[in-house]
Scaffold this active site. Structure first.
Site, mmCIF file in Angstrom:
data_model
loop_
_atom_site.group_PDB
_atom_site.id
_atom_site.type_symbol
_atom_site.label_atom_id
_atom_site.label_comp_id
_atom_site.label_asym_id
_atom_site.label_seq_id
_atom_site.Cartn_x
_atom_site.Cartn_y
_atom_site.Cartn_z
ATOM 1 N N TYR A 37 -15.832 48.133 -37.725
ATOM 2 C CA TYR A 37 -15.934 46.650 -37.622
ATOM 3 C C TYR A 37 -15.551 46.330 -39.164
ATOM 4 O O TYR A 37 -14.324 46.565 -39.634
ATOM 5 C CB TYR A 37 -17.402 46.428 -37.292
ATOM 6 C CG TYR A 37 -17.661 45.007 -36.702
ATOM 7 C CD1 TYR A 37 -16.912 44.468 -35.874
ATOM 8 C CD2 TYR A 37 -18.498 44.256 -37.474
ATOM 9 C CE1 TYR A 37 -16.966 43.133 -35.489
ATOM 10 C CE2 TYR A 37 -18.538 43.095 -37.244
ATOM 11 C CZ TYR A 37 -17.872 42.474 -36.345
ATOM 12 O OH TYR A 37 -18.137 41.006 -35.890
ATOM 13 N N LYS A 92 -17.743 51.399 -7.789
ATOM 14 C CA LYS A 92 -16.144 51.239 -7.906
ATOM 15 C C LYS A 92 -15.627 51.793 -9.252
ATOM 16 O O LYS A 92 -14.897 52.798 -9.422
ATOM 17 C CB LYS A 92 -15.526 50.063 -7.530
ATOM 18 C CG LYS A 92 -14.097 50.020 -7.186
ATOM 19 C CD LYS A 92 -13.806 50.234 -5.868
ATOM 20 C CE LYS A 92 -12.598 49.933 -5.594
ATOM 21 N NZ LYS A 92 -12.443 49.991 -3.894
ATOM 22 N N ASP A 135 -13.788 43.030 -2.195
ATOM 23 C CA ASP A 135 -14.558 42.440 -1.188
ATOM 24 C C ASP A 135 -14.508 41.071 -1.371
ATOM 25 O O ASP A 135 -15.541 40.142 -1.493
ATOM 26 C CB ASP A 135 -16.027 42.625 -1.605
ATOM 27 C CG ASP A 135 -16.255 44.272 -1.414
ATOM 28 O OD1 ASP A 135 -15.399 44.792 -0.647
ATOM 29 O OD2 ASP A 135 -17.380 44.858 -1.628
ATOM 30 N N ASP A 160 -9.161 46.394 -0.913
ATOM 31 C CA ASP A 160 -9.552 46.170 0.606
ATOM 32 C C ASP A 160 -8.236 45.933 1.582
ATOM 33 O O ASP A 160 -8.303 46.589 2.592
ATOM 34 C CB ASP A 160 -10.275 44.974 0.961
ATOM 35 C CG ASP A 160 -11.774 44.981 0.014
ATOM 36 O OD1 ASP A 160 -12.425 45.995 0.113
ATOM 37 O OD2 ASP A 160 -12.162 44.158 -0.386
ATOM 38 N N ALA A 193 -7.859 41.667 12.780
ATOM 39 C CA ALA A 193 -6.828 41.081 12.276
ATOM 40 C C ALA A 193 -7.350 40.504 10.940
ATOM 41 O O ALA A 193 -6.764 39.306 10.536
ATOM 42 C CB ALA A 193 -6.341 39.981 13.011
ATOM 43 N N GLY A 194 -8.044 41.212 10.058
ATOM 44 C CA GLY A 194 -8.320 40.580 8.694
ATOM 45 C C GLY A 194 -7.537 41.348 7.748
ATOM 46 O O GLY A 194 -6.471 41.653 8.037
ATOM 47 N N ASN A 320 -10.687 55.197 0.629
ATOM 48 C CA ASN A 320 -9.907 54.505 -0.299
ATOM 49 C C ASN A 320 -9.901 55.236 -1.592
ATOM 50 O O ASN A 320 -9.045 54.919 -2.501
ATOM 51 C CB ASN A 320 -10.339 53.021 -0.499
ATOM 52 C CG ASN A 320 -9.785 52.217 0.652
ATOM 53 O OD1 ASN A 320 -9.616 52.683 1.676
ATOM 54 N ND2 ASN A 320 -9.807 50.831 0.528
#
Length: 750
Positions: A37, A92, A135, A160, A193-194, A320
């Protein structure tokens, strides 16, 4: 307790949650703080002000990803809000760190407005090396990702959408090959169909499927061109409207080659699977309950049904985690401006190829010893397979460079080695030896050549160019095992029962005739693969030998000691383990051979071990261990290592520092050496630890391995006249490959 209760306890244990921030530099002294610092931090600030790219040099930006969500489409829970979605985002981050060593800040935004999200996320660019969207409900997620990709110069990736597409795409490549079908001919039906379904359909087209062959269904049935003209369908659904008659999912599946489920559980029955084309491919990926359960789908047909789900308790889990950590790792390391289609295709193709390779024993054990071999029940790798990091990530990096998305060029061979090092110090150290072995491969006899591990190791040795293996064993049995594992190579096999081994029997008799062996006994013994392999090495028909996988260590060591013996400058052999910690490597000797060595044996073992360390590019610093420090206790036991040190110091060939006797902590803690025993000859912590007897050595290395978290490579046999290494019973294929590499480097020194 059930899973829910266990999960609540897991998350609430102190400290709550799953992630924390840790420092990567020392902060122990006043000077450390002045560098971290004020005032020292001004220097990197000024460098970055002059050149923004220096942020990658002086900050964590290049290894930092934001996982961003508004909690509007969390797992199967729906719109539960940003706070409720935070455990998923932390999770995640855990996966990013665990599988690709990427640091993460999870960011939850309290807004459903796409403009606000785009504006907020786009201003974070200076902080992060990449953005992982998570999401966020459709159709807003498409627009948010598109606009962010246009505005930002770092990778933006909505997992997703693209994660499922990439992993299931890899599965599709392999499933089509197994079914004997071409991607361009596949008739593919989507349920759902998303965002995930739209992105997956697009990606399959990138892999080679034809858009005209894709039929997409939503909750109202087939998305047809007629519906697109008469209903309020969003632009993304209209993209996959088919010029067919109206109908439901059952109508769409009749005659189809592939079913892709990204909808809800239980909507597909046995009859619908029976209506599909021959050898159908069924990806039922709804979670937690698939569109059709695994057993029902497999039993619906007499022919092969290739089945994948999103569940870990069935074969072929589309997970995934096989994608995003490794895709981001490659993108970050080349400082990519985006994750483009070429990079996604490269990831899928690399995953598909990895599934066709032999699976490491450790992965098989992690999944309950179930068979893992390329075929209908194994079309994608397992998430815990460590090879995913250094197989998929370089493919992504290469695609980024080839497609112009990279701002940094990498030497991919060196990059693979750096990636392997992320998995542990042992991989980094072994890479040094394996690279040396590849420069001049030698003939290595695998004495237990009939064992499936030896055969699989032989395949890897050939594939990687490490050695030229010679398998000793029944030729028919070896060939059957090779075929069973689908190993495409033509191994050199010597069958002790049928090969002409008279010359080897003659040599064995010549060597042992005055040591109790008759001619008849030599003829019998030479059929023992340990004796045959030893004589082959002794006569120069092979350069090195491995044995011990199915034998007790002493019985495996006896034949090579009798036939090959120790080197001209050695009277004793010894067993050495290399133990690797996060930032340290130590060699422990003797751990397997000499029960109660005297000073002469200890000094000789030290020299052999120092030579071994140098084969791994480690400059040796040797310590003779005891319970005494430099004469603090004086008795025959403590005098023994002290005399060994004296012998080594009087030996003109010894060109490395050695000291002792000393206690173990004195040997490895620099502050003790410098502050308490400043007279010690070691100029740093010891990396060659020589134990006073076999009992101490064996106990010591095992405690370090189990309680100290070290990885162990060995035992490596030193002091032999020709390279011989004795495996431990139950060693894995990787251990055999590693020791074969060491044996080749040994042979190169001959």
């Amino acid at each position: 307790m059930g899973l829910d209760e266990d999960a609540l306890e897991y998350h609430s244990q102190d400290p709550p949650g799953k992630i924390e921030i840790a420092t990567t530099k020392p902060t122990n002294t006043q000077r450390d703080l002045s560098l971290a610092y004020s005032p020292g931090v001004a220097a990197p600030c000024e460098e970055i002000a002059a050149d923004r790219e220096q942020a990658y040099t002086y900050t964590a930006k290049g290894n930092l990803v934001a996982v961003v969500s508004n909690g509007s489409a969390v797992l199967g829970l729906g719109d539960i809000g940003p706070e409720a979605g935070k455990p998923v985002m932390e999770g995640k981050g855990v996966l990013f760190k665990r599988f690709a060593d990427i640091d993460v800040f999870d960011i939850e935004l309290d807004t459903h407005d796409a403009d606000t999200m785009v504006q907020t996320i786009s201003t974070m660019g200076p902080t992060f090396g990449g953005i992982n969207l998570e999401d966020i409900k459709a159709p807003e997620c498409f627009e948010i990702e598109r606009r962010l990709r246009e505005q930002m110069d770092i990778p933006v990736f909505h997992d997703d959408q693209h994660g499922t597409a990439i992993i299931s795409g890899a599965a599709l490549l392999n499933a089509a090959e197994i079914a004997g079908k071409d991607l361009s001919d596949l008739d593919i039906v989507f349920s759902g169909a998303g965002a995930s379904a739209i992105a997956t359909a697009r990606f399959y087209v990138s892999l080679g499927a034809r858009k005209d062959n894709i039929t997409m269904c939503d909750s109202s049935g087939i998305i047809t061109t007629d519906r697109a003209e008469t209903e309020e369908l969003n632009e993304f659904k209209r993209e996959f409207a088919s010029d067919v008659s109206d109908g439901d999912l059952a109508d769409a599946m009749a005659g189809a080659d592939v079913f892709v489920g990204l909808s809800v559980g239980g909507i597909v029955d046995e009859t619908m699977v029976q209506s599909m084309a021959s050898d159908p491919i069924v990806f039922a990926m709804a979670n937690p309950d698939p569109e059709i359960d695994y057993e029902t789908a497999k039993q619906a047909r007499d022919d092969t049904v290739i089945m994948a789900t999103g569940r870990s308790d069935y074969p072929n889990q589309v997970n995934n985690v096989l994608g995003f950590p490794f895709i981001f790792r490659g993108a970050l390391d080349v400082r990519a401006t985006e994750i483009n289609e070429a990079m996604k295709v490269a990831a899928a193709e690399a995953l598909a190829d990895l599934a066709r390779q032999d699976v490491p024993d450790a992965v098989v054990k992690a999944y309950g010893d179930q068979p893992l071999q390329f075929g209908p029940d194994y079309i994608i790798p397992k998430p815990l397979d460590p090879r995913v990091l250094f197989e998929i990530t370089p493919a992504v990096a290469r695609a980024a460079m080839d497609s112009g998305a990279a701002r940094k060029e990498l030497d991919l061979d060196a990059y693979v080695e750096r990636l392997e090092a992320r998995l542990g110090k042992s991989r980094e150290m072994m890479r040094v030896v394996l690279n040396k072995a590849k420069s001049d491969p030698k003939r290595v006899v695998l004495a237990e050549g009939h064992d499936e591990k030896m055969i699989r190791a032989a395949y890897q040795l050939v594939e990687q160019g490490i050695a030229e293996p010679i398998l000793l064993g029944d030729a028919d049995e070896i060939e059957a095992t090779r075929r069973r594992f689908g190993l495409e190579f033509d191994p050199v096999v010597v069958d002790p029962e049928s090969a002409d081994v008279d010359a080897y029997a003659d040599r064995l008799y010549e060597l042992r005739q005055r040591k109790g062996i008759t001619r008849r006994e030599a003829e019998d013994l030479i059929r023992d693969s340990n004796y045959l392999g030893s004589v082959m090495v002794e006569m120069g028909d092979a350069d090195a030998m491995l044995t011990g996988l199915t034998h007790h260590y002493p019985s495996a060591l006896r034949p090579p000691l009798q036939v090959i013996g120790t080197a001209d400058d050695a009277d004793y052999a010894a067993g050495v383990y290399m133990l690797t910690f996060k930032n340290r490597v130590v060699f422990c000797a003797d751990t397997t051979v000499n029960q109660d060595p005297d000073a002469a044996v200890l000094s000789e073992v030290t020299k052999h071990t120092a030579d071994l360390a140098r084969r791994f590019n480690v400059e040796p610093r040797a310590a003779m261990l005891s319970y005494s420090n430099f004469g603090s206790v004086d008795n025959p036991g403590t005098r023994k290592p002290r005399r060994a040190v004296e012998r080594l110091r009087s030996d003109e060939t010894v060109d490395f520092p050695v000291d002792g006797e000393m206690q173990a902590d004195t040997a490895v803690v620099e502050e003790i050496l410098e502050d308490t025993y400043e007279f010690a000859e070691l100029d740093g912590p010891a990396n060659v630890l020589v134990f006073p007897n076999l009992e101490a050595g064996n106990i010591g290395y095992k405690l370090l391995q189990r309680l100290g978290g070290a990885e162990a490579i060995g035992p490596m046999l030193v002091g032999m006249d020709k390279p011989v290494h004795v495996l431990q019973r139950g060693d894995e294929v990787k251990d055999i490959v590693n020791l074969a590499g060491v044996a080749v480097v040994d042979a190169q020194q001959e």
